[in-house]
Design an enzyme around this catalytic site. Structure first.
Site, mmCIF file in Angstrom:
data_model
loop_
_atom_site.group_PDB
_atom_site.id
_atom_site.type_symbol
_atom_site.label_atom_id
_atom_site.label_comp_id
_atom_site.label_asym_id
_atom_site.label_seq_id
_atom_site.Cartn_x
_atom_site.Cartn_y
_atom_site.Cartn_z
ATOM 1 N N CYS A 119 6.747 42.284 -1.817
ATOM 2 C CA CYS A 119 6.479 41.566 -3.061
ATOM 3 C C CYS A 119 7.056 40.154 -3.010
ATOM 4 O O CYS A 119 8.251 39.966 -2.797
ATOM 5 C CB CYS A 119 7.089 42.338 -4.236
ATOM 6 S SG CYS A 119 7.192 41.402 -5.762
ATOM 7 N N CYS A 178 -14.336 32.885 -25.338
ATOM 8 C CA CYS A 178 -15.626 32.213 -25.225
ATOM 9 C C CYS A 178 -15.417 30.736 -25.567
ATOM 10 O O CYS A 178 -15.227 30.378 -26.724
ATOM 11 C CB CYS A 178 -16.619 32.862 -26.169
ATOM 12 S SG CYS A 178 -18.316 32.279 -25.992
#
Length: 380
Positions: A207, A176
């Protein structure tokens, strides 16, 4: 999809114990930060007055508070050095969705990629994963009668926000952050073209970690970049491509000097290190993103690609027909930074040992005289 699952479960993160929602500092502290923001030009970044700001310098900073106050805008100074908190839903990045990279606004240290950002109702920019293990560091914060884990910049130690355990998969974490503590640099679409002896080719052979690792050691190759191409979504994230919904293939964009190597050699390496006969699959990696494909930029590319495919099919080099697609190049989107040079940075990971290493060994055996590593050891 085994590689996608492997990457998700391999993410590591520091443990932290905190409340389930971002808690703002008391009203007095918030007003202090707000007043500082009002007094600062919103367009001012402080970079011109900040000699320590860098996206590449990773040396730790240890400046006095007086020096920080001198070089940072007032709002950033209050948040970064005095741990103030901007009001919820007021920061410019709390609900932004642009593709790019987030940096520490105080020193320029890389912090997060946009693909790790998620929509959160807390009112502050929220991320589930930091860019690398040095991006963000942690400190127990028991201020205001609360037990939280403070998140600080790994380079300058500036306050960023807090870390909570209520984020989404794969980490379950929520970084946050204060918008004012972040700088954002949007991604740029990589351009194509040929300049003098330098040519560019985009290939998909399963890949991209595997293919990148091989071409990095081929003489004449100037750079190899992992990314995505062939789909219908601009600037996709790796997580989006893994779903198969973007139609993108995992590819590498190879820039090479055609006086030192050639299209023919590039293609020979390509058809040596991957199986071009399996549709939308390479080994256990399955999905349209793992398809075998060559994206040509001009007629010379197309003819060379189709010519070697026809020759290999005619000579029955493989027991089954080649399914490699030859398609016109439209756009290339660079993958997240942690995908670049993946093998070199993660050699001890199981996927690297079990899947990538055998391909490298095959390449080095077949093209033993064309290796950069051998040329360096010979002094050429």
């Amino acid at each position: 999809m085994i590689k996608c699952r492997f990457l998700l479960i391999s993410f590591a993160i520091y443990s932290a114990f905190a409340f389930q929602a971002c808690s703002q500092n008391n009203t007095k502290d918030q007003n202090k930060a707000t007043e500082a923001m009002k007094s600062s030009d919103s367009s001012k970044t402080g970079k011109s007055n900040n000699p320590y700001y860098s996206h590449t310098d990773t040396n730790k900073l240890n400046l006095s508070d007086a020096e920080w106050k001198k070089i940072l805008p007032p709002d950033l100074y209050e948040v970064s050095r005095h741990k103030d908190t901007e009001r919820a839903f007021t920061g410019k990045y709390w609900n932004s969705t642009g593709k790019g990279t987030y940096y520490c606004a105080a020193c320029g240290n890389v912090l997060f990629r946009s693909d790790a950002k998620f929509a959160s109702s807390c009112g502050w920019p929220s991320f589930f994963e930091q860019k690398n293990s040095q991006s963000v560091v942690y400190k127990q914060d028991d201020s205001y009668g609360m037990s939280r884990m403070e998140a600080l910049c790994g380079r300058c130690g500036g306050h960023l926000g807090h870390l909570f355990d209520d984020g989404p998969p794969p980490t379950g974490k929520r970084y946050c952050m204060n918008s004012v503590a972040l700088d954002f640099e949007p991604d740029k679409e990589v351009s194509s073209g040929t300049v003098n002896n330098i040519d560019t080719l985009t290939l998909g052979g399963g890949c991209f970690w595997c293919v990148e690792a091989v071409y990095e050691n081929l003489i004449g190759v100037k750079s190899v970049m992992a990314g995505f191409s062939g789909g219908n979504v601009a600037h996709p994230s790796y997580r989006e491509v893994c779903t198969g919904s973007t139609n993108h293939a995992e590819v590498v964009q190879i820039v090479f000097d055609n006086t030192q190597t050639s299209l023919d050699e590039i293609f020979k390496v390509f058809f040596t290190v991957h199986d071009p006969t399996t549709l939308n699959r390479q080994g256990a990696d399955e999905g349209t993103q793992y398809r075998s494909v060559i994206f040509y930029r001009d007629e010379n590319h197309r003819k060379a690609a189709q010519g070697i495919i026809d020759e290999l099919n005619k000579e029955k080099v493989y027991p089954d027909p080649i399914v490699t697609k030859v398609e016109p190049f439209k756009a290339f989107y660079k993958a997240e930074d942690y995908h670049q040079n993946y093998y070199d940075n993660n050699k001890n990971e199981p996927y690297c040992k079990m899947v990538i290493q055998p391909k490298i060994e095959k390449f080095e055996k077949v093209f033993s005289k064309r290796l950069k590593s051998k040329a360096k050891s010979n002094g050429t």
